[in-house]
Design a protein around this motif. Structure first.
Motif, PDB file in Angstrom:
ATOM      1  N   HIS A  99       1.515  -3.226   4.469  1.00 32.38           N
ATOM      2  CA  HIS A  99       0.900  -2.793   5.728  1.00 32.38           C
ATOM      3  C   HIS A  99       0.417  -4.056   6.410  1.00 32.38           C
ATOM      4  O   HIS A  99      -0.558  -4.677   5.983  1.00 32.38           O
ATOM      5  CB  HIS A  99      -0.277  -1.844   5.450  1.00 32.38           C
ATOM      6  CG  HIS A  99      -0.927  -1.389   6.716  1.00 32.38           C
ATOM      7  ND1 HIS A  99      -2.273  -1.549   6.960  1.00 32.38           N
ATOM      8  CD2 HIS A  99      -0.412  -0.789   7.811  1.00 32.38           C
ATOM      9  CE1 HIS A  99      -2.550  -1.062   8.149  1.00 32.38           C
ATOM     10  NE2 HIS A  99      -1.441  -0.591   8.694  1.00 32.38           N
ATOM     11  N   HIS A 112      -5.252   6.932  15.247  1.00 31.95           N
ATOM     12  CA  HIS A 112      -5.785   5.614  14.884  1.00 31.95           C
ATOM     13  C   HIS A 112      -5.025   4.551  15.643  1.00 31.95           C
ATOM     14  O   HIS A 112      -3.958   4.808  16.214  1.00 31.95           O
ATOM     15  CB  HIS A 112      -5.685   5.369  13.371  1.00 31.95           C
ATOM     16  CG  HIS A 112      -4.297   5.041  12.881  1.00 31.95           C
ATOM     17  ND1 HIS A 112      -3.323   6.003  12.721  1.00 31.95           N
ATOM     18  CD2 HIS A 112      -3.725   3.859  12.531  1.00 31.95           C
ATOM     19  CE1 HIS A 112      -2.209   5.424  12.268  1.00 31.95           C
ATOM     20  NE2 HIS A 112      -2.421   4.123  12.155  1.00 31.95           N
ATOM     21  N   ARG A 129       0.854  -1.194   0.000  1.00 35.82           N
ATOM     22  CA  ARG A 129       0.000   0.000   0.000  1.00 35.82           C
ATOM     23  C   ARG A 129       0.889   1.242   0.000  1.00 35.82           C
ATOM     24  O   ARG A 129       2.060   1.190   0.390  1.00 35.82           O
ATOM     25  CB  ARG A 129      -0.928   0.039   1.231  1.00 35.82           C
ATOM     26  CG  ARG A 129      -0.249   0.533   2.471  1.00 35.82           C
ATOM     27  CD  ARG A 129      -1.179   1.174   3.484  1.00 35.82           C
ATOM     28  NE  ARG A 129      -0.375   1.478   4.680  1.00 35.82           N
ATOM     29  CZ  ARG A 129      -0.824   2.068   5.753  1.00 35.82           C
ATOM     30  NH1 ARG A 129      -2.081   2.417   5.840  1.00 35.82           N
ATOM     31  NH2 ARG A 129      -0.029   2.333   6.760  1.00 35.82           N
ATOM     32  N   CYS A 179      -3.165   1.034  15.112  1.00 39.06           N
ATOM     33  CA  CYS A 179      -2.689   0.027  14.181  1.00 39.06           C
ATOM     34  C   CYS A 179      -2.590  -1.265  14.988  1.00 39.06           C
ATOM     35  O   CYS A 179      -1.882  -1.339  15.985  1.00 39.06           O
ATOM     36  CB  CYS A 179      -1.330   0.411  13.601  1.00 39.06           C
ATOM     37  SG  CYS A 179      -0.764  -0.762  12.359  1.00 39.06           S
ATOM     38  N   ASP A 213      -5.844  -0.942  10.542  1.00 40.83           N
ATOM     39  CA  ASP A 213      -5.949   0.362  11.193  1.00 40.83           C
ATOM     40  C   ASP A 213      -7.400   0.666  11.544  1.00 40.83           C
ATOM     41  O   ASP A 213      -8.292   0.494  10.720  1.00 40.83           O
ATOM     42  CB  ASP A 213      -5.440   1.473  10.257  1.00 40.83           C
ATOM     43  CG  ASP A 213      -3.927   1.463  10.126  1.00 40.83           C
ATOM     44  OD1 ASP A 213      -3.277   0.760  10.923  1.00 40.83           O
ATOM     45  OD2 ASP A 213      -3.415   2.149   9.232  1.00 40.83           O
TER      46      ASP A 213
END
Ligand SMILES: [Zn+2]
Length: 428
Positions: A287, A368, A276, A370, A291
C-alpha cells in the motif's frame, strides 16, 4: 436597685424613640428628595437618542432573534409591512445583503412609530454578525444599506504550563478555540501537539477584535512561544513577498512547502507499507499511500503549490487528481466522490486549495482519501519523507527581520508565566 433600673429603662425607651424618629425624619427627607429628583427628571427634555444611527424620536423598539425557518417576510408581516414592499426590499437588498442568508439566532431590531399598533414598521435592522448590521428603511422611500461597527484591536497575552493538554490548558486561560487552532497551525511542523509533555510551557501574544466593548474574535498572532522538553520554539511573524509567515530565530520558515495533511480533522486509517492485506482484493500487496478516513464530501486540499497533471476517473483509483509541485515532488489524491471544478491538466493550484471531495469511487470499501506522495518519480511515505521548508527570510530582508525579531523576543520575555504549580510541573 429597682429605683435605679426604672429610670435607666426610661432613658433607653426615650432614647430609642428619639433615634427612631430621627430615622423616620431621615426617611421622610429622602422621600422628599427622591420626589424632587423624579420631578426634575421629568422636566428634562431628553436628548435625541440614536440607535443604529437612527433618531428614535416617536419610535419604539422591538428587538428579537431570528427563529428557525423565519424569513424576512415572516418577521415583517406582523408589523404591517405589505408583501409587495417586502418583495421590493428583498430585491433592493440583493447587492447589499442576500435576505435568504438571514439565519436563526441572529439579532434583529424593528423600529415602529409609537402609540399606534396598526402602524407599519419604519425600520428593520438585521445583524448578520457582531461587526455589521444591515438597515432596511421602510418608510417614505425604501433604502437598504450595510454599516460596519468600529472594530478596535487590543493586544492580549496568555501563558501557561501544560498539566493536561494544550487545548484544556489554553481554555483555562480564557483563550478561544480559534486561537488554539492558530497556535497549533503555527507550530504544526515543529511540534506534535498530541505528544506534548506535562511541564511544557506556552506564551502567545495576539490581538483581540473588540466591537462595542465586546470581544468578537481574534486578530493576528503577534508572537508565539512554546517550550518542549526544555527546548525553546518561537514564532516571529514577518511579511515577505506580500505574505505574512512565521519564522524561527534563524529566519527559517515555520511552514513547509507542503501541508501536513490533505484532509482536515481526519484519522489515518492505513499507512504506507510494502505489504498489507487488501480489504477488497483479499490478498497481500503493497500500500504505497496514506489513507485518511473522512466522511464523503469532506474537502481535499492540495498540500502544496503546483500544476494539475491529471484529473480524471480510472477503474482502480476512481476520481483522482495528480499534482506536480516541482521537478522533484508530485502528489496524488484518489477515490474522490467529486473532482473540484476547474481541475484539469495545466491548472495552477495554491497550497491548501480544494481540489476535490472525499468519496469511495474506484477500488475502495468506504469513503476515504488515499494520498500518494511521489519523490523523483517513486512513491514514498508521505509521513516519513523529509519535506522542504517554505522560503526562509531573504538576504535583503535579514536586517529588517533581525530588528523585528529583537522586538518580538522582548515582547515574549515580558510575558510572565502564571504561578507555576511545582507539583504539577516537577512530579510528572
Ligand atoms: Zn490507499
Amino acid at each position: 436597685m429597682r429605683k435605679l433600673i426604672l429610670p435607666i429603662l426610661l432613658v433607653i425607651a426615650v432614647g430609642g424613640y428619639y433615634i427612631f424618629s430621627i430615622n423616620k425624619a431621615n426617611d421622610q427627607e429622602t422621600i422628599e428628595a427622591l420626589k424632587q429628583e423624579i420631578t426634575v427628571e421629568e422636566e428634562v427634555i431628553p436628548a435625541t437618542e440614536l440607535i443604529f444611527g437612527i433618531e428614535l424620536t416617536n419610535l419604539e423598539i422591538h428587538e428579537g432573534k431570528v427563529t428557525r425557518n423565519q424569513t424576512l417576510s415572516s418577521i415583517l408581516s406582523p408589523f404591517n409591512v405589505p408583501y409587495q414592499l417586502i418583495d421590493e426590499l428583498a430585491k433592493k437588498s440583493r447587492e447589499v445583503f442576500d435576505v435568504r442568508r438571514i439565519a436563526a439566532n441572529r439579532k434583529y431590531t424593528i423600529l415602529r412609530p409609537k402609540d399606534s399598533l396598526s402602524s407599519q414598521a419604519a425600520y428593520f435592522i438585521y445583524e448578520p454578525n457582531p461587526m455589521e448590521y444591515v438597515v432596511y428603511k421602510l418608510k417614505d422611500s425604501v433604502e437598504v444599506y450595510k454599516e460596519a461597527r468600529p472594530v478596535t484591536f487590543s493586544e492580549r497575552s496568555v501563558s501557561g504550563v501544560i498539566d493536561r493538554n494544550l487545548y484544556l490548558n489554553m481554555i483555562d486561560q480564557g483563550v478561544t478555540p480559534d486561537l488554539i487552532d492558530q497556535f497549533a497551525d503555527i507550530f504544526g511542523w515543529q511540534l506534535d501537539f498530541q505528544r506534548i509533555q506535562k511541564g511544557d510551557k506556552f506564551k502567545v501574544i495576539y490581538e483581540e477584535k473588540i466591537v462595542d466593548g465586546q470581544v468578537v474574535g481574534i486578530g493576528e498572532v503577534r508572537a508565539a512561544y512554546f517550550q518542549h522538553f526544555g527546548n525553546d520554539y518561537v514564532a516571529i511573524p514577518f511579511e515577505q513577498d506580500g505574505q505574512v509567515d512565521y519564522f524561527d530565530e534563524d529566519g527559517q520558515s515555520l511552514r513547509k512547502a507542503f501541508l501536513r495533511t490533505p484532509v482536515k480533522y481526519s484519522r489515518i486509517s492505513s499507512r504506507y507499507t510494502q505489504r498489507r492485506f487488501h480489504p477488497v482484493q483479499k490478498r497481500y500487496k503493497a500500500h504505497l499511500g496514506t489513507d485518511y478516513a473522512a466522511p464523503t464530501g469532506t474537502e481535499i486540499r492540495t498540500v502544496g503549490d503546483g500544476i494539475v497533471e491529471e484529473a480524471r476517473y480510472s477503474q482502480y483509483n476512481g476520481n483522482y487528481v495528480k499534482i506536480k509541485h516541482n521537478g522533484t515532488y508530485s502528489t496524488q489524491y484518489l477515490h474522490m466522490s467529486r473532482i473540484a471544478s476547474g481541475m484539469k491538466p495545466g491548472t495552477k493550484v495554491k497550497q491548501g486549495q480544494v481540489i476535490g471531495y472525499v468519496g469511495s469511487t474506484g477500488l475502495a470499501t468506504g469513503p476515504h482519501l488515499c494520498f500518494r506522495f511521489w519523490k523523483n518519480g517513486r512513491q514514498v511515505d508521505a509521513l516519513k519523507v523529509e519535506l522542504p521548508s517554505a522560503n526562509p527570510i531573504k538576504e535583503e530582508n535579514m536586517a529588517a527581520y533581525n530588528q523585528r525579531k529583537a522586538e518580538i523576543l522582548q515582547l515574549i520575555s515580558n510575558v510572565p508565566f502564571p504561578d507555576e504549580d511545582p507539583v504539577l510541573v516537577i512530579n510528572n
